[in-house]
Structure formats: C-alpha cells, structure tokens
Scaffold this motif. Sequence first.
Motif, PDB file in Angstrom:
ATOM      1  N   ALA A  43       0.801  -1.198   0.036  1.00  0.00           N
ATOM      2  CA  ALA A  43       0.080   0.091  -0.046  1.00  0.00           C
ATOM      3  C   ALA A  43       0.698   1.377  -0.057  1.00  0.00           C
ATOM      4  CB  ALA A  43      -0.846   0.109   1.012  1.00  0.00           C
ATOM      5  N   ILE A 196      -1.834   3.531  -7.984  1.00  0.00           N
ATOM      6  CA  ILE A 196      -3.026   3.636  -7.154  1.00  0.00           C
ATOM      7  C   ILE A 196      -3.644   2.186  -7.186  1.00  0.00           C
ATOM      8  CG2 ILE A 196      -5.635   4.551  -7.616  1.00  0.00           C
ATOM      9  CD1 ILE A 196      -4.549   7.168  -8.529  1.00  0.00           C
ATOM     10  N   MET A 197      -3.524   1.661  -8.233  1.00  0.00           N
ATOM     11  CA  MET A 197      -3.957   0.091  -8.456  1.00  0.00           C
ATOM     12  C   MET A 197      -3.203  -0.760  -7.313  1.00  0.00           C
ATOM     13  SD  MET A 197      -4.052  -0.593 -12.459  1.00  0.00           S
ATOM     14  CE  MET A 197      -4.417   0.892 -13.525  1.00  0.00           C
ATOM     15  N   ALA A 200      -4.452  -0.295  -4.141  1.00  0.00           N
ATOM     16  CA  ALA A 200      -5.758  -0.998  -4.002  1.00  0.00           C
ATOM     17  C   ALA A 200      -5.573  -2.477  -3.739  1.00  0.00           C
ATOM     18  CB  ALA A 200      -6.778  -1.012  -5.380  1.00  0.00           C
ATOM     19  N   LEU A 203      -4.887  -2.759   0.000  1.00  0.00           N
ATOM     20  CA  LEU A 203      -5.994  -2.569   0.799  1.00  0.00           C
ATOM     21  C   LEU A 203      -6.894  -3.854   0.791  1.00  0.00           C
ATOM     22  CD1 LEU A 203      -7.253   0.941  -0.181  1.00  0.00           C
ATOM     23  CD2 LEU A 203      -6.023   0.299   1.904  1.00  0.00           C
ATOM     24  N   ASN A 204      -7.101  -4.422  -0.550  1.00  0.00           N
ATOM     25  CA  ASN A 204      -7.586  -5.871  -0.561  1.00  0.00           C
ATOM     26  C   ASN A 204      -6.927  -6.755   0.339  1.00  0.00           C
ATOM     27  OD1 ASN A 204      -9.207  -4.722  -2.434  1.00  0.00           O
ATOM     28  ND2 ASN A 204      -8.284  -5.702  -4.089  1.00  0.00           N
ATOM     29  N   THR A 209     -10.974  -3.702   1.702  1.00  0.00           N
ATOM     30  CA  THR A 209     -11.809  -3.548   0.470  1.00  0.00           C
ATOM     31  C   THR A 209     -11.733  -4.835  -0.398  1.00  0.00           C
ATOM     32  OG1 THR A 209      -9.721  -2.915  -0.620  1.00  0.00           O
ATOM     33  CG2 THR A 209     -11.101  -0.851   0.420  1.00  0.00           C
ATOM     34  N   GLN A 210     -12.817  -4.931  -1.382  1.00  0.00           N
ATOM     35  CA  GLN A 210     -12.808  -5.798  -2.468  1.00  0.00           C
ATOM     36  C   GLN A 210     -12.584  -5.205  -3.828  1.00  0.00           C
ATOM     37  OE1 GLN A 210     -16.154  -8.114  -1.250  1.00  0.00           O
ATOM     38  NE2 GLN A 210     -14.985  -9.552   0.074  1.00  0.00           N
ATOM     39  N   ILE A 211     -11.769  -4.548  -4.055  1.00  0.00           N
ATOM     40  CA  ILE A 211     -11.648  -3.665  -5.395  1.00  0.00           C
ATOM     41  C   ILE A 211     -11.168  -4.744  -6.469  1.00  0.00           C
ATOM     42  CG2 ILE A 211     -10.623  -1.706  -6.546  1.00  0.00           C
ATOM     43  CD1 ILE A 211     -10.137  -0.424  -3.723  1.00  0.00           C
ATOM     44  N   VAL A 213      -9.233  -5.053  -9.079  1.00  0.00           N
ATOM     45  CA  VAL A 213      -8.253  -4.233  -9.532  1.00  0.00           C
ATOM     46  C   VAL A 213      -7.950  -4.539 -10.937  1.00  0.00           C
ATOM     47  CG1 VAL A 213      -5.701  -3.760  -9.052  1.00  0.00           C
ATOM     48  CG2 VAL A 213      -7.098  -4.199  -7.133  1.00  0.00           C
TER      49      VAL A 213
END
Length: 234
Positions: A43, A196-197, A200, A203-204, A209-211, A213
């Motif tokens: 992250a 940014i990806m 994400a 964070l996943n 989160t459950q982005i 990606v």
Amino acid sequence: MVLLGTVVNGLAIMIGTLIGTFSRRIPERMKTTIMQGLALVVAVIGLQMAMKSEQFLVVIGSLVVGGILGEYWDLEGKLKTLGRWIERKTGAASEGSVAQAFVTATLVYVVGAMAILGALDSGLRDDHSVLFTKSLIDGFTAIMFTATLGYGVLFSAFPVMIYQGFIALFASQIDRFVPQALLDAFIAEVTSAGGIMILAIGLNLLGLTQIRVANFLPGLLVAVTLVTCLYFIL
C-alpha cells in the motif's frame, strides 16, 4: 541480451515460490501477521508511486475509462477463470487458493513502476540493473506470498515475463519514433495510475476492500493515449 533481466525476474519468482512451499508450516497467526506487513508495504509503495503524476487529471481519466473498459471485458473474472483452470489442472486441494494467489501475485508484479522502468531500461540501454533489483524484491515477496496464499504464485511468473519482455522488445525500437519528453510523460502518468492500483491491492490484502483491481488495467493504456493526445495538442 535484451530479455536477460526479464528472464532473471521470472526465475526469481519461481525460486521464491519453491522456497515458500517449504515454509508452509509457519503458524497461521504468523502468516497473518506477515501478510498484513506485506499488505502495508504494498500500500505504501502504491501511494508513493501515485504521487509521481504531473497531470493528475490524466490519471483520473485513465482510471475511469480504464475501469469502464475493464468491467465491460471482465478482466478480473477472466483472470480468476484462468486461475481456477490452473487449480483443476494441478489438483489444488483448496478451491480458490490457486486463483487468489495467481491473481494477487500477477497484479503486484506486473502493475508497478519497476516493471515498466526496468523493461524500458533493458530495451533502451541494455541495462538490467532495475530488473535485477526487482527480481530480488519479487523473489522475497514470492516466498511470503507462497507461505500465506499458496503455490499459485508460481504461475504469475509467466505473465510477468510476457509483459516485461514485450515492453523490453518494444523499447529497443521506441527511441526511433517517440521523443524523450513524451516518453518521460508516459512513465510519470502510467506510474501514478499503476500506483493507485497497487494501493488498491494492498487494501484488498488487508481485507479492507474488495476492489476488482484487474479491471483497471486498461487504464495504463488509456494513460498512454491521453498523454500522447495532450502532447501533440499542447
């Protein structure tokens, strides 16, 4: 040899996976802590990369348009389908484990500044130092990912080699038709969008989160397109 750095990177991931396979006896609590530490590092790296942009509107446009395209093509679903196919072929005991490991590791290794910059250096200057450094990092990360996610990490080496190899081969010819200023702009905005990806992904991994990606991956190509248009318009 233009592809030397790429080949070494792929081998490092494979070797790291093999070492990680023998580390599967690590207690679950320790695995959780290790994964949380890796997620935090991922992250932070993503956040640092995201700050590289010089035209943040390009990054916003890239993610929005790229996300629309990725959802339309369902890239995340296709990657998971490939992972499940690998599960069936390898007889994975835990349904979803190989797919999760494959998708997560592939995204971490492919969507990053070092993958792009290293492959460009290999192609433009026959300098593999960035990819050699990335190989050490990826090899160590593969050990930790394998210990926590499973041996599906091994299969991420192949898209990494294909992706970086393509960039390196393309870069060996790129200086003939792309001005240096435009190339620098490419790198800055693609690095920011990729960062940014990566954020994400972190964070996943933390479970916050459950982005999806992978569905943002077209944004990297959109960034290149937008930068090119702005370069010639302005």
